[in-house]
Design an enzyme around this catalytic site. Structure first.
Site, short mmCIF file in Angstrom:
data_model
loop_
_atom_site.label_atom_id
_atom_site.label_comp_id
_atom_site.label_asym_id
_atom_site.label_seq_id
_atom_site.Cartn_x
_atom_site.Cartn_y
_atom_site.Cartn_z
N VAL A 16 0.82 -1.22 0.00
CA VAL A 16 0.00 0.00 0.00
C VAL A 16 0.85 1.27 0.00
CG1 VAL A 16 -1.96 -1.10 1.12
CG2 VAL A 16 -0.21 0.00 2.53
N GLY A 17 2.17 1.12 0.12
CA GLY A 17 3.04 2.30 0.09
C GLY A 17 3.69 2.64 1.41
N THR A 19 6.68 1.81 2.62
CA THR A 19 8.09 2.18 2.51
C THR A 19 8.25 3.58 1.93
OG1 THR A 19 8.75 -0.13 2.27
CG2 THR A 19 10.30 1.53 1.49
N LYS A 40 13.32 -1.28 10.89
CA LYS A 40 12.43 -2.29 10.31
C LYS A 40 12.60 -3.56 11.14
CE LYS A 40 10.06 -4.11 6.68
NZ LYS A 40 8.85 -3.58 6.04
N SER A 44 11.92 -9.13 5.05
CA SER A 44 11.87 -10.37 4.27
C SER A 44 12.26 -10.09 2.82
CB SER A 44 10.45 -10.96 4.29
OG SER A 44 10.05 -11.25 5.61
N ASP A 52 13.91 -2.57 2.42
CA ASP A 52 13.21 -1.31 2.63
C ASP A 52 14.14 -0.24 3.17
OD1 ASP A 52 10.90 -2.50 1.72
OD2 ASP A 52 10.19 -3.03 3.71
N GLY A 114 3.85 -5.91 6.10
CA GLY A 114 2.46 -6.17 5.71
C GLY A 114 1.51 -5.31 6.52
N GLY A 174 -1.15 6.13 0.37
CA GLY A 174 0.20 5.81 -0.06
C GLY A 174 0.44 5.75 -1.55
#
Length: 226
Positions: A16-17, A19, A40, A44, A52, A114, A174
């Site tokens: 959804v934005g 980062t 963070k 993953s 990120d 997530g 985002g």
């Protein structure tokens, strides 16, 4: 709206934005002369080159950015750790590191994995639980889509935070399309009625030259002050 020292950036879903929003927040705060660290808890997808922290540093410029644990597969932290044979750090360890960073920076931005209730450790701890560990020193920013389905997803995320008595700073959209229609404008108005709308990040903002991204971030996040 003034941000506290610790900001947990969560999303209504993956992709959804979060980062890009974290990078924009870091840029806007640094432009105001604030020192910023990004943390963070679980990263993953390292085998596919996902980082990120690297992306945030590329967009926002030099800052402290680190991950609590780096996992190889592009999965949620618990299954990714199982494949790697890695023991995930407990939430208390993440909270301790965030507090250490907060002692040497004006702001720490903590980007989740997530959505809000994705498990970050073997005990089922989530970003919401990390917020509980950090207490009143922390607040949440919820990143949402402007598209169909966002009203339900955003309301559920906000309700989950409210039920846990966790502070909510507001909502960021985002990925705002270049040519928004009635759906996007209607969702924007509805989300702004739920909680303060802190800003709107344009779609493809990460494709901008970093200098342009940094200069525009404060404008995109006009509802945020240091």
């Amino acid at each position: 709206m003034k941000l506290p020292h610790i900001v947990l950036v969560t999303g209504t879903d993956t992709g959804v934005g979060k980062t890009v929003t974290t990078a924009a927040l870091a840029s806007a705060l640094q432009a105001k002369g604030r020192s910023v660290a990004v943390y963070k808890p679980c990263q993953s997808g390292d085998a596919a080159g996902d980082s990120d922290c690297t992306e945030i540093t590329r967009l926002a410029g030099p800052l402290t950015a680190e991950a609590g644990v780096v996992l190889q597969e592009p999965l949620a932290p618990v299954p990714a750790a199982a494949l790697d044979g890695v023991t995930l750090p407990p939430l208390a360890a993440h909270a301790a590191r965030v507090r250490e960073l907060a002692s040497t920076h004006n702001h720490v931005l903590v980007e989740g994995a997530g959505g809000l209730l994705v498990e970050l450790d073997a005990d089922g701890g989530t970003l919401a639980d990390l917020g509980r560990h950090l207490g009143r020193d922390a607040t949440f920013v919820v990143v949402a889509r402007p598209a169909l389905g966002t009203l339900n997803h955003t309301a559920l995320t906000l309700e989950a935070l409210e039920r846990r008595d966790l502070a909510i700073q507001g909502v960021v959209l985002g990925s705002w399309p270049d040519q928004p229609g009635a759906l996007e404008h209607g969702n924007r108005a509805s989300l702004g009625a739920l909680r303060p709308l802190l800003g709107v990040i344009p779609e493809h903002a990460a494709d901008l030259p970093p200098v342009t991204f940094r200069e525009a971030s404060a404008h995109w996040l006009s509802g945020v002050s240091s």
